[in-house]
Write a protein that holds these residues in place. Structure first.
Motif, PDB file in Angstrom:
ATOM      1  N   ILE A  38     -14.772  -6.474 -22.027  1.00  0.00           N
ATOM      2  CA  ILE A  38     -13.661  -7.358 -22.423  1.00  0.00           C
ATOM      3  C   ILE A  38     -12.997  -6.785 -23.686  1.00  0.00           C
ATOM      4  N   ARG A  39     -11.687  -6.484 -23.574  1.00  0.00           N
ATOM      5  CA  ARG A  39     -10.945  -5.921 -24.713  1.00  0.00           C
ATOM      6  C   ARG A  39      -9.929  -6.916 -25.281  1.00  0.00           C
ATOM      7  N   ARG A  40      -9.684  -7.988 -24.530  1.00  0.00           N
ATOM      8  CA  ARG A  40      -8.648  -8.946 -24.987  1.00  0.00           C
ATOM      9  C   ARG A  40      -8.914 -10.291 -24.335  1.00  0.00           C
ATOM     10  N   VAL A  41      -8.651 -11.332 -25.093  1.00  0.00           N
ATOM     11  CA  VAL A  41      -8.700 -12.711 -24.570  1.00  0.00           C
ATOM     12  C   VAL A  41      -7.381 -13.367 -24.951  1.00  0.00           C
ATOM     13  N   TYR A  42      -6.731 -14.010 -23.995  1.00  0.00           N
ATOM     14  CA  TYR A  42      -5.539 -14.795 -24.342  1.00  0.00           C
ATOM     15  C   TYR A  42      -5.550 -16.076 -23.538  1.00  0.00           C
ATOM     16  N   TYR A  43      -4.766 -17.048 -23.960  1.00  0.00           N
ATOM     17  CA  TYR A  43      -4.751 -18.319 -23.239  1.00  0.00           C
ATOM     18  C   TYR A  43      -3.359 -18.915 -23.219  1.00  0.00           C
ATOM     19  N   LEU A  44      -3.113 -19.627 -22.149  1.00  0.00           N
ATOM     20  CA  LEU A  44      -1.837 -20.309 -21.935  1.00  0.00           C
ATOM     21  C   LEU A  44      -2.091 -21.803 -22.083  1.00  0.00           C
ATOM     22  N   TYR A  45      -1.259 -22.473 -22.831  1.00  0.00           N
ATOM     23  CA  TYR A  45      -1.419 -23.913 -23.034  1.00  0.00           C
ATOM     24  C   TYR A  45      -0.041 -24.487 -23.341  1.00  0.00           C
ATOM     25  N   ASN A  46       0.062 -25.792 -23.384  1.00  0.00           N
ATOM     26  CA  ASN A  46       1.375 -26.450 -23.504  1.00  0.00           C
ATOM     27  C   ASN A  46       2.310 -25.954 -22.400  1.00  0.00           C
ATOM     28  N   VAL A  47       1.758 -25.726 -21.223  1.00  0.00           N
ATOM     29  CA  VAL A  47       2.573 -25.215 -20.114  1.00  0.00           C
ATOM     30  C   VAL A  47       3.237 -26.411 -19.415  1.00  0.00           C
ATOM     31  N   PRO A  48       4.567 -26.443 -19.323  1.00  0.00           N
ATOM     32  CA  PRO A  48       5.225 -27.540 -18.603  1.00  0.00           C
ATOM     33  C   PRO A  48       4.754 -27.587 -17.139  1.00  0.00           C
ATOM     34  N   VAL A  49       4.643 -28.776 -16.578  1.00  0.00           N
ATOM     35  CA  VAL A  49       4.081 -28.893 -15.230  1.00  0.00           C
ATOM     36  C   VAL A  49       4.943 -28.191 -14.178  1.00  0.00           C
ATOM     37  N   ASP A  50       6.220 -27.973 -14.483  1.00  0.00           N
ATOM     38  CA  ASP A  50       7.087 -27.298 -13.508  1.00  0.00           C
ATOM     39  C   ASP A  50       7.282 -25.806 -13.839  1.00  0.00           C
ATOM     40  N   ALA A  51       6.479 -25.278 -14.766  1.00  0.00           N
ATOM     41  CA  ALA A  51       6.641 -23.869 -15.159  1.00  0.00           C
ATOM     42  C   ALA A  51       6.017 -22.938 -14.122  1.00  0.00           C
ATOM     43  N   GLU A  52       6.590 -21.748 -14.029  1.00  0.00           N
ATOM     44  CA  GLU A  52       6.014 -20.692 -13.193  1.00  0.00           C
ATOM     45  C   GLU A  52       5.714 -19.516 -14.104  1.00  0.00           C
ATOM     46  N   ARG A  53       4.501 -19.015 -14.050  1.00  0.00           N
ATOM     47  CA  ARG A  53       4.120 -17.882 -14.890  1.00  0.00           C
ATOM     48  C   ARG A  53       3.661 -16.746 -13.990  1.00  0.00           C
ATOM     49  N   GLY A  54       3.377 -15.595 -14.590  1.00  0.00           N
ATOM     50  CA  GLY A  54       3.042 -14.428 -13.772  1.00  0.00           C
ATOM     51  C   GLY A  54       4.327 -13.894 -13.165  1.00  0.00           C
ATOM     52  N   GLY A  55       4.237 -13.468 -11.905  1.00  0.00           N
ATOM     53  CA  GLY A  55       5.393 -12.814 -11.298  1.00  0.00           C
ATOM     54  C   GLY A  55       5.386 -11.352 -11.700  1.00  0.00           C
ATOM     55  N   HIS A  56       4.214 -10.746 -11.593  1.00  0.00           N
ATOM     56  CA  HIS A  56       4.068  -9.330 -11.928  1.00  0.00           C
ATOM     57  C   HIS A  56       2.710  -8.835 -11.433  1.00  0.00           C
ATOM     58  N   ALA A  57       2.539  -7.508 -11.510  1.00  0.00           N
ATOM     59  CA  ALA A  57       1.246  -6.878 -11.217  1.00  0.00           C
ATOM     60  C   ALA A  57       0.983  -5.897 -12.352  1.00  0.00           C
ATOM     61  N   HIS A  58      -0.239  -5.433 -12.422  1.00  0.00           N
ATOM     62  CA  HIS A  58      -0.599  -4.462 -13.457  1.00  0.00           C
ATOM     63  C   HIS A  58      -0.957  -3.122 -12.849  1.00  0.00           C
ATOM     64  N   LYS A  59      -0.597  -2.055 -13.568  1.00  0.00           N
ATOM     65  CA  LYS A  59      -0.905  -0.702 -13.095  1.00  0.00           C
ATOM     66  C   LYS A  59      -2.389  -0.412 -13.241  1.00  0.00           C
ATOM     67  N   ASP A  60      -2.986  -0.911 -14.312  1.00  0.00           N
ATOM     68  CA  ASP A  60      -4.360  -0.515 -14.611  1.00  0.00           C
ATOM     69  C   ASP A  60      -5.267  -1.663 -15.032  1.00  0.00           C
ATOM     70  N   LEU A  61      -4.675  -2.772 -15.432  1.00  0.00           N
ATOM     71  CA  LEU A  61      -5.436  -3.854 -16.064  1.00  0.00           C
ATOM     72  C   LEU A  61      -6.252  -4.650 -15.050  1.00  0.00           C
ATOM     73  N   GLU A  62      -7.486  -4.995 -15.436  1.00  0.00           N
ATOM     74  CA  GLU A  62      -8.304  -5.945 -14.676  1.00  0.00           C
ATOM     75  C   GLU A  62      -8.432  -7.210 -15.522  1.00  0.00           C
ATOM     76  N   GLN A  63      -8.496  -8.360 -14.851  1.00  0.00           N
ATOM     77  CA  GLN A  63      -8.578  -9.616 -15.582  1.00  0.00           C
ATOM     78  C   GLN A  63      -9.450 -10.614 -14.828  1.00  0.00           C
ATOM     79  N   VAL A  64      -9.970 -11.593 -15.576  1.00  0.00           N
ATOM     80  CA  VAL A  64     -10.560 -12.777 -14.955  1.00  0.00           C
ATOM     81  C   VAL A  64      -9.839 -13.984 -15.547  1.00  0.00           C
ATOM     82  N   ILE A  65      -9.335 -14.833 -14.661  1.00  0.00           N
ATOM     83  CA  ILE A  65      -8.502 -15.977 -15.047  1.00  0.00           C
ATOM     84  C   ILE A  65      -9.305 -17.259 -14.869  1.00  0.00           C
ATOM     85  N   PHE A  66      -9.289 -18.119 -15.870  1.00  0.00           N
ATOM     86  CA  PHE A  66     -10.036 -19.379 -15.821  1.00  0.00           C
ATOM     87  C   PHE A  66      -9.129 -20.570 -16.118  1.00  0.00           C
ATOM     88  N   ALA A  67      -9.418 -21.687 -15.510  1.00  0.00           N
ATOM     89  CA  ALA A  67      -8.843 -22.967 -15.935  1.00  0.00           C
ATOM     90  C   ALA A  67      -9.897 -23.612 -16.832  1.00  0.00           C
TER      91      ALA A  67
END
Ligand code: T46
Length: 141
Positions: A38-67
């Motif tokens: 693990i090299r980085r941790v980030y979090y999304l919060y205060n997200v409006p219920v009608d928001a759309e996030r992501g919409g991309h792919a990564h060339k090299d990055l691996e991630q694990v996403i949690f609610a």
């Protein structure tokens, strides 16, 4: 039966939970519960219920996403197969390998999304255009 991508590229990851009358405790150890350091941790919060996030792919990055709290939907796409996951359990994450397009929406009120990442942030690592992503997948085949 929902469609599934190759588990080598997208899969649910279960974390340990230690429960007692004081509540639940879940822990994450890099290289053990994640298939990367693990090299980085980030979090999304205060997200409006009608928001759309992501919409991309990564060339090299691996991630694990949690609610960590609340819930949201994650659509993943390897260029030929798509699958949808609802994340709502803080002890279960979604591993997403490189070259997977992801879109996130349907955030519940107060949802918190935490992401563990294999590399520091680098805008050059993103495919933010779907056709460029598809070309990259074709070149890889
Ligand atoms: C992903 C999903 C789940 C930084 O400066 N550092 C960071 O570590 C990140 C993640 C983003 N940023 C900047 C880049 C943009 O100017 O924050 C801004 C918003 O980023 P973005 O539009 O990429 O955010 P999301 O929520 O659409 O996507 C993020 C991650 O970028 C992405 O890797 O898989 O969360």
């Amino acid at each position: 039966m929902p469609r599934q991508l190759d588990p080598a590229v997208v899969r649910l990851v279960d974390l340990p939970v230690i429960s007692d009358p004081r509540g639940d405790l879940t822990f994450i150890e890099g290289d053990r519960h994640t298939p990367f350091h693990i090299r980085r941790v980030y979090y999304l919060y205060n997200v409006p219920v009608d928001a759309e996030r992501g919409g991309h792919a990564h060339k090299d990055l691996e991630q694990v996403i949690f609610a960590l709290s609340g819930s949201f939907r994650v659509k993943v796409d390897d260029g030929s197969t798509t699958a949808t996951y609802w994340l709502r359990n803080p002890r279960q994450g979604l591993y997403v390998n490189r070259l997977i397009w992801r879109e996130m929406d349907c955030f519940s009120q107060g949802a918190v999304c935490m992401v563990l990442a294999s590399k520091p942030y680098d805008e050059q690592d993103y495919y933010r255009d779907y056709s460029t992503f598809q070309n990259a997948v074709r070149e890889k085949l």
